[in-house]
Design an enzyme around this catalytic site. Structure first.
Site, PDB file in Angstrom:
ATOM      1  N   HIS A 105      31.546 -34.483 -24.753  1.00 63.22           N
ATOM      2  CA  HIS A 105      31.824 -35.621 -23.869  1.00 63.22           C
ATOM      3  C   HIS A 105      32.894 -36.590 -24.356  1.00 63.22           C
ATOM      4  O   HIS A 105      32.929 -37.737 -23.911  1.00 63.22           O
ATOM      5  CB  HIS A 105      30.524 -36.411 -23.632  1.00 63.22           C
ATOM      6  CG  HIS A 105      29.521 -35.704 -22.767  1.00 63.22           C
ATOM      7  ND1 HIS A 105      28.816 -34.608 -23.203  1.00 63.22           N
ATOM      8  CD2 HIS A 105      29.105 -35.935 -21.486  1.00 63.22           C
ATOM      9  CE1 HIS A 105      27.995 -34.201 -22.246  1.00 63.22           C
ATOM     10  NE2 HIS A 105      28.158 -34.985 -21.198  1.00 63.22           N
TER      11      HIS A 105
ATOM     12  N   GLU B 166      20.598 -29.724 -13.311  1.00 63.30           N
ATOM     13  CA  GLU B 166      20.907 -30.830 -12.393  1.00 63.30           C
ATOM     14  C   GLU B 166      21.961 -30.378 -11.381  1.00 63.30           C
ATOM     15  O   GLU B 166      22.971 -31.038 -11.148  1.00 63.30           O
ATOM     16  CB  GLU B 166      21.396 -32.050 -13.182  1.00 63.30           C
ATOM     17  CG  GLU B 166      20.396 -32.528 -14.221  1.00 63.30           C
ATOM     18  CD  GLU B 166      20.948 -33.609 -15.139  1.00 63.30           C
ATOM     19  OE1 GLU B 166      22.158 -33.579 -15.440  1.00 63.30           O
ATOM     20  OE2 GLU B 166      20.183 -34.482 -15.539  1.00 63.30           O
TER      21      GLU B 166
ATOM     22  N   CYS C 118      22.314 -42.777 -17.420  1.00 65.67           N
ATOM     23  CA  CYS C 118      23.553 -42.626 -16.643  1.00 65.67           C
ATOM     24  C   CYS C 118      23.473 -43.315 -15.284  1.00 65.67           C
ATOM     25  O   CYS C 118      24.447 -43.898 -14.819  1.00 65.67           O
ATOM     26  CB  CYS C 118      23.852 -41.152 -16.422  1.00 65.67           C
ATOM     27  SG  CYS C 118      24.187 -40.221 -17.911  1.00 65.67           S
TER      28      CYS C 118
END
Length: 642
Positions: free
Chosen positions: A136, A315, A411
């Protein structure tokens, strides 16, 4: 795609709306301070964030090890962005000082080459770019860039922006088509659209080219991530999954894609970036790709609430028409990202469908992620809950029946905050000769280089009576285009008390006139409750109906209707009674109807010979979906049997 019709968001907008202003105020006064305390580990009984502490360690202010997710830095960046937007409509010198101090801390960690990132600054800069797929770095850079641009645009302060330009210069020295650079792209997208926001300020082709490179390089074979895994012996969580590298939208090149795949947030962030690059580059092929991806999501993979992501595994998006109400993932973050995508599509092509989806998301699947008091949050947004099943069956463990105070992976709340606080930028779009009204949110705005003032007054979505006042010194002909929502079949438009002369095109009513001086436009939509069905290809909803009123999706809650909601049926021909309840859930319109409920049998037999079940009449009370779980914990259901 016609460049002559490209539009821009109107930036000088102040929201003053009966529905959204309280949500914005709750976000500003409750959510933002709560998030700040969470970032500083100042809230008892929740898992520490370590976010600010990581920055202090990276800056040499504290001693210790990195803690939290590899992307923990991004929580601070999202907070800065949301807080910056709040300053635009509610100046706050103490909050601005807080942001400045946070920026000072961030910039103090910047390395001599421009790099910023606490994970590798603490754990070893020599390890940078060894796990681009999973760690990330570019995702955090993207969120930091979004925050920097927002804060600069609102305050004019450049400290974070200048630091980010240095960081982007460094990233540009690492990634690109040249032989001495990495031919790679982020594992988690967002930097693409962040670079385009920077490009809109700098007009530096380097920033556009870097965004385009990340998009065009993605998915080329052999896959960069495969080589990275082998070179550094990285863990690949999705090796045995169906989607494999498509979890990262990297299984094949972007151009020509027509199906949304993999992790829903990453996907829609990517599509937003593609739309930005397509528009700035006049790239017809990328635009066509955006259209295909949009159509696939909206017509085959979006829940009625605007939720995205059918599976908790990854997800992720799944197959077309797979929309389970109880096993849905429906991450708040994904719905927020879809609003970004919708606005970018509107800027390329002013079609009512894009505004329809934006409206659906804003009144349903985004704000459902926050409680009415702004103190608890949903990561997952189900359309059906049965508490015992959700609490005791592993497959449903991701679905919570009560909003949570915080998350170790936080998030969703800050992403919802940055959307809510920037809401004014979604209401209008404009070009040189047209002003488009996309959303009916009360506001005051300056358009066409401050030659025209607009004020909008409404009690939307509870009623459809919209009034716009125009005060203009612009002495020429231009078009006012009113979005006609797809659910709206009966409406009237008057200008200065007389029926308007307008033309309809792609979901907008165009009124062409010289609007010099002052004028009043009255747009009245008939908002009444209606029954909605799914396409029969949605297996989970066959034989079921739900209720909508205007853009708002409704649901049944145990609080009002008792338990065992699955036993309820309602005829599609039912008569609705609508009532505004100012004392209920912050002020809502409730919908009453008569249905029936199966009488429970005295027998304990699991199966019964073919006999007709007995029913009893049942009074039903429907409430807006976004407001569920703000009273007592219990069952909830959006779809009932017809």
């Amino acid at each position: 795609m016609n460049k002559d019709f490209y539009t821009q968001s109107v930036k000088d907008v102040k929201v003053n709306d009966g529905f959204f202003s309280p949500i914005m105020e709750t976000t500003r006064t409750q959510m933002l301070p709560y998030q700040w305390n969470a970032l500083n580990d100042a809230i008892p009984d929740i898992e520490p964030s370590h976010c600010i502490e990581n920055f202090k360690i990276a800056a040499g202010i504290s001693q210790g090890e990195f803690h939290g997710k590899v992307f923990q830095d991004s929580d601070l960046y999202k907070w800065i962005e949301a807080a910056a937007y709040s300053l635009k409509w509610h100046p706050d010198s103490s909050l601005e000082k807080q942001i400045d101090e946070a920026i000072d801390l961030i910039v103090s960690t910047q390395q001599s080459d421009g790099y910023i990132g606490t994970y590798y600054t603490i754990n070893g800069l020599d390890k940078r770019w060894t796990n681009i797929m999973g760690n990330h770095e570019l995702y955090c850079a993207g969120h930091m860039l979004e925050a920097a641009v927002a804060y600069y645009e609102i305050t004019g302060k450049r400290k974070l922006l200048d630091a980010m330009i240095r960081f982007v210069d460094y990233i540009d020295s690492i990634f690109g088509p040249e032989d001495d650079k990495l031919h790679a792209y982020p594992g988690h997208e967002i930097i693409e659209m962040a670079l385009m926001r920077l490009y809109n300020i700098t007009h530096d082709e380097k920033h556009l080219n870097l965004a385009a490179y990340f998009i065009n390089e993605r998915g080329k074979q052999p896959c960069y991530f495969d080589g990275e895994i082998k070179k550094y012996n990285n863990i690949w969580k999705w090796k045995d999954s169906y989607f494999k590298f498509d979890y990262y939208q990297a299984g094949k090149p972007v151009r020509g894609r027509g199906e949304a795949v993999g992790h829903a947030v990453r996907a829609v962030y990517l599509y937003s970036g593609i739309a930005d690059v397509a528009r700035a580059s006049d790239d017809e092929e990328l635009y066509t790709t955006c259209k295909k991806l949009w159509d696939n999501i909206v017509h085959k993979k979006m829940f009625i609430t605007g939720a995205l992501g059918s599976s908790s595994y990854g997800e992720s998006f799944t197959i077309d028409y797979d929309l389970p109400n109880d096993l849905v993932y429906g991450e708040t973050y994904a719905s927020v990202a879809m609003v970004f995508f919708a606005l970018r599509m509107l800027k390329m092509e002013q079609k009512g469908e894009y505004a329809d989806v934006m409206e659906k998301l804003l009144y349903n699947g985004t704000i459902s992620g926050m409680s009415l008091d702004g103190k608890s949050f949903f990561y997952v947004n189900p359309l059906e809950v049965y508490p015992e099943k959700n609490e005791k069956i592993q497959a449903f463990r991701h679905v919570k029946v009560k909003r949570q105070t915080w998350f170790s992976c936080a998030c969703c709340p800050p992403n919802l905050a940055r959307l809510v606080e920037s809401l004014g930028s979604y209401i209008y779009t404009e070009n040189s000769n047209s002003l488009y009204v996309n959303l009916y949110i009360g506001n005051q705005a300056n358009v066409f280089d401050n030659t025209t003032k607009i004020s909008m007054h409404s009690n939307y979505p509870w009623d459809g009576n919209i009034k716009l006042n125009i005060d203009s010194t612009r002495n020429d002909i231009w078009k006012l285009a009113l979005h006609i929502p797809s659910w709206c079949h009966n409406y009237t438009i008057n200008v200065d008390g007389k029926p308007a002369d307008y033309t309809l095109n792609d979901g907008y009513a165009y009124i062409e006139a010289n609007w010099n001086n002052t004028h009043t436009i009255e747009f009245n939509m008939d908002i009444t409750a209606r029954v909605v069905r799914s396409n029969p290809k949605v297996r989970e909803n066959i034989g079921k109906i739900t209720v909508m009123r205007g853009p708002v999706v409704y649901c049944l809650e145990e609080e009002d209707n008792g338990n065992n909601l699955h036993e309820i049926e309602m005829p599609a021909s039912t008569q609705f009674k609508e009532e505004y309840r100012p004392d209920m859930l912050g002020g809502i319109v409730t919908i009453s109807a008569t249905g029936r409920k199966i009488k429970e049998s005295d027998s304990d037999d699991l199966y019964i010979d073919n006999t007709n079940p007995e029913y009893e009449d049942k009074d039903l009370l429907w409430i807006p979906y976004y407001a569920w779980d703000n009273r007592h914990t219990g069952e909830m259901m959006v779809w009932v049997r017809d």
